[in-house]
Design a protein around this motif. Structure first.
Motif, short mmCIF file in Angstrom:
data_model
loop_
_atom_site.label_atom_id
_atom_site.label_comp_id
_atom_site.label_asym_id
_atom_site.label_seq_id
_atom_site.Cartn_x
_atom_site.Cartn_y
_atom_site.Cartn_z
N ARG A 105 0.84 -1.08 -0.07
CA ARG A 105 -0.19 0.06 -0.08
C ARG A 105 0.80 1.22 -0.08
NH1 ARG A 105 -1.46 4.20 0.37
NH2 ARG A 105 -3.14 5.35 1.45
N GLY A 111 -5.26 8.13 -4.28
CA GLY A 111 -6.26 7.37 -3.92
C GLY A 111 -6.60 8.29 -2.64
N ASN A 112 -7.82 7.46 -1.94
CA ASN A 112 -8.48 8.31 -0.84
C ASN A 112 -8.29 7.56 0.41
OD1 ASN A 112 -10.02 6.29 -1.26
ND2 ASN A 112 -11.95 7.14 -1.26
N GLY A 113 -7.09 6.93 0.27
CA GLY A 113 -7.09 6.37 1.71
C GLY A 113 -7.53 4.80 1.75
N HIS A 114 -8.71 4.62 1.21
CA HIS A 114 -9.33 3.33 1.21
C HIS A 114 -8.83 2.60 -0.22
CE1 HIS A 114 -12.11 3.83 4.23
NE2 HIS A 114 -12.04 4.89 4.03
N VAL A 115 -8.86 3.44 -1.26
CA VAL A 115 -8.51 2.85 -2.74
C VAL A 115 -7.36 1.85 -2.66
CG1 VAL A 115 -8.21 2.84 -5.16
CG2 VAL A 115 -10.05 4.43 -3.85
N LYS A 332 -18.34 0.38 2.71
CA LYS A 332 -17.34 1.02 3.60
C LYS A 332 -17.83 1.77 4.49
CE LYS A 332 -14.74 3.72 1.24
NZ LYS A 332 -15.42 5.01 1.64
N HIS A 354 -18.44 4.96 9.28
CA HIS A 354 -16.86 5.41 8.84
C HIS A 354 -16.54 6.66 9.84
CE1 HIS A 354 -14.65 7.66 6.40
NE2 HIS A 354 -13.77 6.46 6.04
N HIS A 358 -13.17 6.64 12.31
CA HIS A 358 -12.06 7.80 12.38
C HIS A 358 -12.18 8.41 13.75
CE1 HIS A 358 -10.58 8.17 8.42
NE2 HIS A 358 -11.68 8.19 7.94
N GLY A 413 -9.14 3.70 12.13
CA GLY A 413 -9.37 5.10 12.26
C GLY A 413 -8.09 5.91 11.51
N ARG A 414 -6.95 5.36 11.49
CA ARG A 414 -5.85 6.03 10.84
C ARG A 414 -5.74 5.51 9.48
NH1 ARG A 414 -3.36 9.33 14.03
NH2 ARG A 414 -3.68 9.20 16.09
N HIS A 415 -6.68 4.67 8.98
CA HIS A 415 -6.39 4.22 7.71
C HIS A 415 -5.05 3.69 7.48
CE1 HIS A 415 -10.12 6.00 6.71
NE2 HIS A 415 -9.96 6.33 5.82
N GLN B 27 -7.96 12.70 -7.39
CA GLN B 27 -8.92 11.45 -7.28
C GLN B 27 -10.12 11.69 -6.32
OE1 GLN B 27 -7.46 7.80 -7.08
NE2 GLN B 27 -9.22 6.76 -6.77
N THR B 28 -10.04 12.02 -5.09
CA THR B 28 -11.17 11.97 -4.53
C THR B 28 -10.66 13.31 -3.48
OG1 THR B 28 -11.85 10.01 -4.57
CG2 THR B 28 -12.68 11.29 -2.58
N LEU B 31 -11.64 13.14 1.71
CA LEU B 31 -11.18 11.84 1.90
C LEU B 31 -11.92 10.68 1.69
CD1 LEU B 31 -8.17 12.86 4.26
CD2 LEU B 31 -8.02 11.65 2.51
N PRO B 433 -1.14 10.05 0.59
CA PRO B 433 -1.44 8.59 0.98
C PRO B 433 -1.93 8.57 2.55
CG PRO B 433 0.85 8.31 0.05
CD PRO B 433 0.42 10.14 -0.39
N MET B 436 -4.81 10.89 6.07
CA MET B 436 -5.79 10.75 7.23
C MET B 436 -5.03 11.02 8.65
SD MET B 436 -8.55 10.75 6.49
CE MET B 436 -9.28 10.92 8.19
#
Lengths: 484, 595
Positions: A105, A111-115, A332, A354, A358, A413-415, B27-28, B31, B433, B436
């Motif tokens: 990762r 990406g947005n933390g999840h992707v 999610k 969600h 967080h 919470g911290r992805h 992208q987004t 977040l 990345p 968060m």
């Protein structure tokens, strides 16, 4: 209104389950190996080991509460952590693995933390677009050109190895739809993977997997029109596929790959529709139970979906439809667990799970978070119970299966993708250790998945991306400590 | 309005900014924005190695930045643009729905085809080829849908094809091919297709299917064939350059139908194409103007509006926070903006007219929402009505405001980001990345502005939020449903709002002609955007992306945008003429092969 009713009736007819009765009607004009009604898989199945090895991967989103998930001690005498307590009945046939991180990762920007976490959790590789065409990793400063996964996921790699020809490669189900961020399953060669879709609606899944199969209790009435159309679908798809072939050659070269991909999907669809099922042994019709008003995409029905999916997976494995199944909690943001007692959002001001995740340190939502994560434990326990209830050989189906339960984050919470929670069930006929908590320090999913391949008899020494940015090594050695 | 003579100079900047930025499409933004709001996959196009424009003074540097040499061509006009790449593409879910409806009317409804697993469109425009690459789920949905359409057609076959009331002879079968298959394929059938379809029919008959059932199998097959599902453009290779294809009349009809209707060519387009009267710019223009006349509220207006301004399909709001926000109001809010936009286009309004709109179609629900006292509904319940001062302008439309907000809270970030990207063509970088883990802890009851002040201090966050937040915070008078509020919400302390704004002087927006300008509130922002040449240059770029379904990727694309931008300036920003201009560039009737 009328249309809706009509539509449902078509589907209901198809779901009656009488594929055996219709055998032969859909004989294909093309000489494909797995076409409807032609090939009887029991022939080669007889030549195989009696109890094939299976894999089930269960994933839930948003990681966990690591403090309450990680057992405080390790080894055989470990104590179950609060979040694992619902699994106490399975303690002697489960293996808790901690200290394993998803490093791949880190090699994908954007990406947005999840992707990136979702794409890499089962593949241990970054995005396809994180690499140049020659396979070298782009520098961190460059944006990936595609957010597909670069490599195939572990379930699909094992599906290629475990399944017999003509079997469906995998059964992929999700509770609610899996969103863009939650695309976990990828099939194909590195750099050319294709997403493997999930089905969230159990009735559709039944139709897809068992539709047309003749179970002993089925009434051998003449087929309905919907059944006759479905039975001829092999021929329709032959024609459709031939039109892709002939059109392709008439198009400019740059257009052709697009039609090739489409045609490949058609071929898979045709094979899936044609998969033969032998109703024998523990194989029986999976009972789909959905109340009036049920909509698989809505979270209020998540528990219903889960119960049905467990049944579908159990029977898919018992009927040897496929040897690999995946189950994902697809939403999610979504879960609000409205089916839990006294669990009505907003809780402590949070209107969705969600946001709560967080802010997981805040009270009293931490209590609510705990209950949400605990629900996953109870449902996984139910799945394990079901697999263990199916007799197979001298034992049960679970004895020949490994269930791997995982999440894409450790601390949600911290992805953060360090310290991924992993629990395995079943020992794969004595290959995988059970009854222990093995606490690793700073090991990787690459290493864990390599060991999974080895548990199924592979000689593998690596999985996924071995070296990431700045020379960070993701793959040292397999985690063979988890094997007997 | 500003003098348009300076447009050329403004263009140089706008062009260089926009392309440099496009490789870093965000992208987004949020977040964790709802997945349907701002999610845009990062699929930036490949960047050409340094290419130098031969005659138009367009220079593309190796990093993808494009500049137009200010001295190129002197006072003379830029030469017309040429063909651009347009690869094969699958029809979109919306186009699929429209096409089935065109074919079968409301007699048959297809099954859902949304192919939810496909990639998001980097350009934000749903026709993007890479965002319509079908997945296994999509192929299954198309299979199910074709099956259901076929099953439902059997019992109404005599309605669909009256001649099938009698034994189906060759003439009747030909009628099926003409009325359904050729229309679905958007061109006359070739011999091989005719014989394939009659084989399909005969084969089904041989399997014991009735005549009506066998006809249904032809439909079932047709609906899964590439001729229906893919927009193919084979054209005629040019003798002088075989890498340029001149589209056939039917392919041009297909482009016009997809551009204006998101559907099959209508009867008149088919007639013109059959007659070979659809390939000169004049013929295309006449058809384009006819389409705008014949379909005044056609779907193009709605989809263009929604995709340009990133509007949600449906506004879903927190019931507890907004008990008055019911279905009726929600629908009215969307319809109002849809009507505003459609009227602006059909009546020849300019971009400035639209940005400064003061009179809108209203119904009682909207009048109540705005607090308009003297509302007099027309016969259909709607009437053109003056907006109150605090709700004037495109940016103060509740549809826009509500789409850029969460279910309960306004979002200055989404609003600022949308203005930056869609009006100023100034994208931000992407989210780090580890974002968060960098989100600061805000003091209790912080206002949006106070939170922004803290966030902008974060090194990794500040660069983008400096661009976004100063614009977005000027919207703070509007809550999550777009209602005016005098003070900050109670959860943020309830004090008076500070809606001063500023266009940043950092990042891509620094190169716009309004960088560094300050303003107050949405009124002030609207005034600033109205006078900006950068905005005037951004809209043609956005609408060109809509037209080709992708982000511009090379010099050929930039030339088209340049031509459109000049046309746009020449018509003082007429929105209708911009649509016509798009059909008039050579790229609309050709296709460049990427070799």
């Amino acid at each position: 209104m009328k249309k809706k009713a009509l539509r449902r009736s078509h589907r209901a007819e198809l779901s009656l389950g009488r594929r055996g009765f219709l055998k032969g009607l859909g004989a294909s004009t093309l000489a494909l190996p797995f076409l409807f009604g032609i090939q009887d898989r029991s022939a080669h199945a007889q030549g195989m080991v009696a109890n094939p090895k299976r894999l089930v991967i269960v994933q839930h989103g948003q990681g966990t509460l690591l403090e309450q998930w990680t057992p405080t001690n390790s080894g055989a005498g470990y104590d179950l952590s609060p979040l694992l307590l619902p699994l106490s009945a399975h303690k002697d046939r489960m293996l808790v693995v901690s200290g394993v991180s998803n490093r791949a990762r880190r090699s994908q920007r954007n990406g947005n933390g999840h992707v990136p976490a979702g794409r890499s959790i089962l593949t241990a590789t970054p995005f396809a677009g994180s690499f140049y065409p020659d396979g070298t990793l782009r520098p961190e400063s460059e944006h990936p050109s595609s957010d597909n996964s670069y490599g195939p996921s572990i379930d699909q790699v094992l599906a290629e190895r475990l399944n017999a020809p003509g079997q469906r490669l995998s059964v992929n189900l999700s509770v609610q739809r899996s969103d863009h961020e939650n695309r976990l399953y990828w099939r194909g060669a590195p750099g050319q993977t294709e997403l493997v879709s999930n089905e969230d609606d159990p009735t559709r899944a039944f139709d897809d997997i068992f539709g047309g199969v003749m179970f002993p209790e089925d009434n051998p009435a003449p087929p309905t029109r919907a059944e006759r159309f479905r039975a001829r679908s092999g021929k329709v798809l032959d024609r459709v596929r031939s039109s892709y072939d002939s059109m392709r050659s008439q198009l400019p070269v740059e257009d052709r790959a697009t039609l090739e991909r489409h045609a490949a999907h058609l071929e898979t669809l045709q094979q899936n529709l044609a998969t033969q099922i032998d109703v024998e042994g523990a194989c029986a019709r999976p009972m789909i139970n959905t109340p009036d008003g049920y909509v698989s995409r809505e979270e209020q029905w998540a528990e219903i979906s889960m119960d049905n999916h467990i049944e579908l997976i159990a029977m898919s494995l018992a009927c040897d439809v496929s040897r690999v199944a995946t189950l994902q909690f697809g939403s999610k943001h979504g879960p609000r667990f409205p089916f839990l007692q006294n669990y009505t959002m907003p809780i402590d001001g949070y209107t969705n799970w969600h946001d709560m995740v967080h802010k997981q340190a805040d009270e009293p939502s931490a209590q609510a978070l705990f209950r949400g994560f605990e629900w996953y434990s109870t449902k996984v326990s139910q799945l394990v119970d079901r697999l263990a209830s199916i007799p197979e050989g001298d034992g049960t189906l679970l004895d020949n299966t490994l269930v791997v339960w995982i999440s894409e984050f450790g601390n949600g919470g911290r992805h953060n993708t360090d310290n991924i929670p992993i629990v395995c069930f079943g020992d794969l006929s004595g290959v995988v250790k059970t009854g222990e908590h093995i606490a690793f320090t700073d090991r990787t999913t690459n290493e864990f998945f390599t060991t999974l391949l080895r548990a199924y008899g592979g000689q593998d020494t690596t999985f996924g991306l071995e070296v990431g940015h700045n020379g960070e090594v993701y793959m040292n050695s397999p985690l063979d400590e988890i094997l007997v | 309005m500003k003098e348009r003579s300076v447009v050329r100079a403004g263009l140089v900047l706008a062009v260089s900014v926009a392309l440099a930025g496009c490789t870093g499409e965000i992208q987004t933004l949020m977040l964790d924005a709802p997945e349907d709001s701002v999610q845009r996959a990062d699929m930036s196009g490949s960047v050409p190695d340094g290419v130098e424009g031969m005659d138009a003074g367009v220079v593309i540097s190796p990093d993808g930045g494009v500049t137009v040499r200010p001295d190129a061509g002197g006072e003379s006009e830029t030469p017309p643009s040429g063909p651009v790449t347009m690869p094969i593409r699958h029809i979109t879910p919306l186009q699929y729905e429209h096409m089935i409806a065109d074919l079968f009317g409301d007699r048959i409804a297809p099954e859902l085809f949304d192919d939810a697993d496909k990639n998001a469109a980097a350009s934000g425009y749903s026709t993007e080829p890479s965002a319509n690459v079908v997945t296994g789920r999509g192929v299954r949905q198309l299979f199910d849908s074709a099956e259901v359409v076929a099953l439902e057609s059997v019992d109404i076959m005599t309605e669909l094809l009256p001649c099938s009331a009698n034994p189906v002879d060759e003439a009747c079968f030909d009628e099926l091919l003409e009325r359904y298959v050729a229309r679905a394929f958007r061109r006359p059938l070739v011999a091989a297709e005719r014989s394939l379809m009659s084989e399909v029919y005969d084969e089904a008959r041989a399997d014991g299917f009735s005549e009506h059932e066998a006809l249904a199998v032809v439909l079932q097959t047709m609906l899964q064939m590439p001729q229906f599902l893919y927009v193919t453009e084979v054209g005629v290779p040019r003798a002088s350059d075989p890498n340029v294809l001149d589209l056939t009349d039917h392919e041009i009809a297909q482009r016009l139908a997809l551009f204006f209707l998101d559907s099959l060519p209508d009867d008149e387009l088919r007639r013109a194409a059959d007659a070979g009267e659809l390939h000169t710019p004049e013929q295309i223009e006449a058809q384009a103007r006819r389409l705008l006349r014949d379909y005044p509220d056609a779907s193009i207006l709605e989809r263009l509006l929604k995709e340009w301004l990133h509007l949600d399909d449906v506004l879903s709001k927190d019931r507890d926070a907004f008990p008055e926000f019911d279905q009726e109001l929600e629908r009215s809010i969307r319809e109002e903006t849809g009507r505003v936009f459609a009227q602006a286009i059909t009546s020849g309004d300019t971009l400035d007219d639209l940005l400064n709109i003061r009179r809108v179609p209203m119904n009682q629900a909207l009048a109540d929402f705005y607090g308009v006292q003297s509302f007099a509904p027309g016969r259909d319940g709607w009437a053109m009505t003056d907006l109150p001062a605090d709700h004037q302008g495109l940016l103060a439309r509740p549809y826009f405001l509500g789409s850029h907000a969460s279910s309960a809270e306004s979002s200055h970030v989404q609003r600022g980001y949308t203005v930056l990207k869609q009006f100023l063509c100034s994208p931000t970088g992407s989210i780090p990345p580890d974002a968060m883990s960098r989100v600061p802890v805000y003091p209790q009851n912080s206002t949006s502005r106070q939170k922004s002040d803290v966030l902008r201090q974060e090194v990794a966050c500040g660069a983008c939020h400096e661009m976004i937040d100063h614009i977005g915070l000027s919207f703070e008078h509007y809550d999550a449903v777009g209602s005016w509020r005098d003070r900050a919400p109670a959860s943020q302390g309830g004090q008076a709002l500070d809606v001063s704004g500023r266009i940043a002087t950092v990042g891509t927006v620094a190169d716009t002609d309004i960088a560094g300008e300050t303003f107050t509130g949405v009124d002030g922002l609207t005034a600033l955007l109205s006078g900006s040449d950068s905005v005037q240059a951004c809209i043609p770029r956005q609408w060109f992306r809509y037209a080709i379904g992708r982000v511009e990727a090379d010099e050929a694309d930039e030339r088209v945008i340049l031509e459109l931008t000049e046309d746009f300036a020449r018509t003082d920003g007429s929105l209708q003429e911009l649509l016509i201009s798009i059909t008039q560039v050579e790229a609309f009737r050709t296709r460049a092969l990427s070799q």
